[in-house]
Scaffold this active site. Structure first.
Site, PDB file in Angstrom:
ATOM      1  N   GLN B  36       0.770  -1.353   0.068  1.00 34.64           N
ATOM      2  CA  GLN B  36       0.042   0.037  -0.236  1.00 34.64           C
ATOM      3  C   GLN B  36       0.784   1.335   0.007  1.00 34.64           C
ATOM      4  OE1 GLN B  36      -2.296  -0.681   3.199  1.00 34.64           O
ATOM      5  NE2 GLN B  36      -0.182  -1.579   4.992  1.00 34.64           N
ATOM      6  N   ASP B 160      -8.236  -5.396  13.688  1.00 38.09           N
ATOM      7  CA  ASP B 160      -7.863  -4.149  14.035  1.00 38.09           C
ATOM      8  C   ASP B 160      -7.186  -4.166  11.842  1.00 38.09           C
ATOM      9  OD1 ASP B 160      -7.430  -1.298  14.287  1.00 38.09           O
ATOM     10  OD2 ASP B 160      -5.582  -1.995  15.848  1.00 38.09           O
TER      11      ASP B 160
END
Lengths: 280, 280
Positions: B36, B160
């Site tokens: 990313q 998360d």
């Protein structure tokens, strides 16, 4: 290749350093009234959006949160609200929620700017339509002066003001809450919108202290409104007799709503620590 | 006349039609990792801001809400959490909250992108500093594959994750929750972040149903995070034995926090009607 099209985005700087931005389908209305700039835009995400002086007041999609939450906590804490006053709130949303209680005989709206009411009737009929109810009385007047003249007259008073700048500054002052105290009956309840627990901490702490000085019972609660600064909004309640934490949930009215329910009535006052601190 | 200066604003389109915009003091970091884009900017309103693929993951000012709220509800419902697993959450915030419980012996972080951890250590020391605690084990690995190998090993597992696009898609699937169920001990509890009740209603309803199918106890709760889409965020809890609504408030741990307190533990589950509907 696709044709390029102009994209129109509305941006509100909610603080000097942060804001929201929303894609605009078309602008529907713009005018300068005696008091402020009134705009209506159609946004893709939130439908029609009402702006006063460039600040988002309400939108089709998320208006239910604010309007339900300024009204139902007080309305459902008072056992028999008959006469209700809304100061500001020219869009009619708070009035619409108040009228859901069968005990209500009069719901008075005191709005300083008649144009807000007219614009809301045109572009937000599902909000402002309630203003045509026969129990509604509309007074075009400064809320501060109106409240000065009232004594022992209302069961519930809702302060549905704009931000504490311009014409609304006086609606966040201690003297105004004193007048509201006197305008309420001996067992009356008031609620004021008191801005964001992220961006307006001093204001909330001050208003809470003023209301706690004047009223035997003071309570702070919040609700999540996506188009308002920080997405979290606060409301401060002052009550002469009835404590919202002491209601019998079983006996509460069950108005038709999308946010408020009797089941969350008491839980609303269980505040995150950083918000609860504002009441110490 | 004042000199004009360039103003730099960061804008995240949180949906195709709506977003937030925040004034930037300076850009601190930019890189393309294997997985990313990782950016860190310093904003005026929220301090340092971590962005993955252009989406706000955490900020100095409001990180406490998300990190406390993904961790404490499960941690304070389980009577004696010893081994805790956090999947994703490379910034270390969830781990920091987990470590506040004296019963914790190991806190394992499984993060797919090592660079997120390194960048967080540099620019968010008050968040990522917890990763140096001797109880912490860090595994650079795909969370899905890691969980496959674990059985009956954890008391609490926190998911998360980033948004359900790209590498995180699998973290919102039923098969993943099945694996988590097996990775938990016989009285384990899981919590997953499950996006915005305004913008991701279908996802929340689906995840809630999947978790309610797998776990005897399923609960949905929310918290207000200003820099996340809509400002309201949801968390879905699955528990094999312990119900967060049945805890004895008096006996709860009182970790040092800014948002979570034992007093709000049960009230968190009193949901606005439009959110509660997602669990029907």
């Amino acid at each position: 290749m696709d044709k390029l099209q102009m994209e129109l985005w509305f941006t509100e700087k909610q603080t000097p350093d942060h804001g929201i931005t929303s894609k605009v389908v078309r602008t529907l209305h713009h005018e300068e009234t005696e008091y402020q700039t009134v705009d209506v835009i159609e946004t893709r995400q939130f439908g029609n959006m009402l702006l006063l002086d460039g600040m988002v007041m309400t939108t089709d999609k998320d208006e239910f949160v604010y309007h339900e939450m300024i009204a139902h906590v007080a309305m459902n804490t008072h056992p028999e609200p008959k006469d209700v006053l809304v100061i500001g709130g020219g869009d009619g949303g708070a009035i619409r929620e108040v009228l859901k209680y069968p005990t209500v005989e009069t719901a008075t709206l005191v709005e300083i700017d008649e144009r807000v009411i007219e614009v809301a009737k045109t572009y937000f009929p599902s909000i402002a339509g309630a203003l045509d109810d026969p129990r509604v009385r509309i007074r075009i007047e400064d809320g501060i002066r109106y409240v000065e003249k009232a004594e022992n007259a209302y069961d519930v008073i809702l302060v549905d003001s704009t931000e504490p700048i311009g014409p609304a500054v006086g609606l966040f002052k201690r003297e105004f809450y004193e007048r509201i105290f006197h305008a309420l009956r001996r067992d009356g309840i008031m609620v004021a919108q008191t801005e964001s627990p992220w961006f307006n901490r001093d204001l909330i702490a001050r208003v809470y202290r003023d209301i706690a000085d004047l009223f035997p019972i003071a309570r702070l609660y919040t609700a999540s409104v996506p188009t308002y600064p920080s997405g979290l909004w606060s409301f401060t309640l002052g009550s002469k007799v009835y404590d919202p934490l002491e209601v019998d949930e079983i006996k509460l009215h069950r108005p038709e709503t999308k946010y408020y329910t009797p089941e969350i009535h008491k839980a609303l006052f269980a505040l995150p620590k950083y918000v609860a601190e504002l009441t110490k």
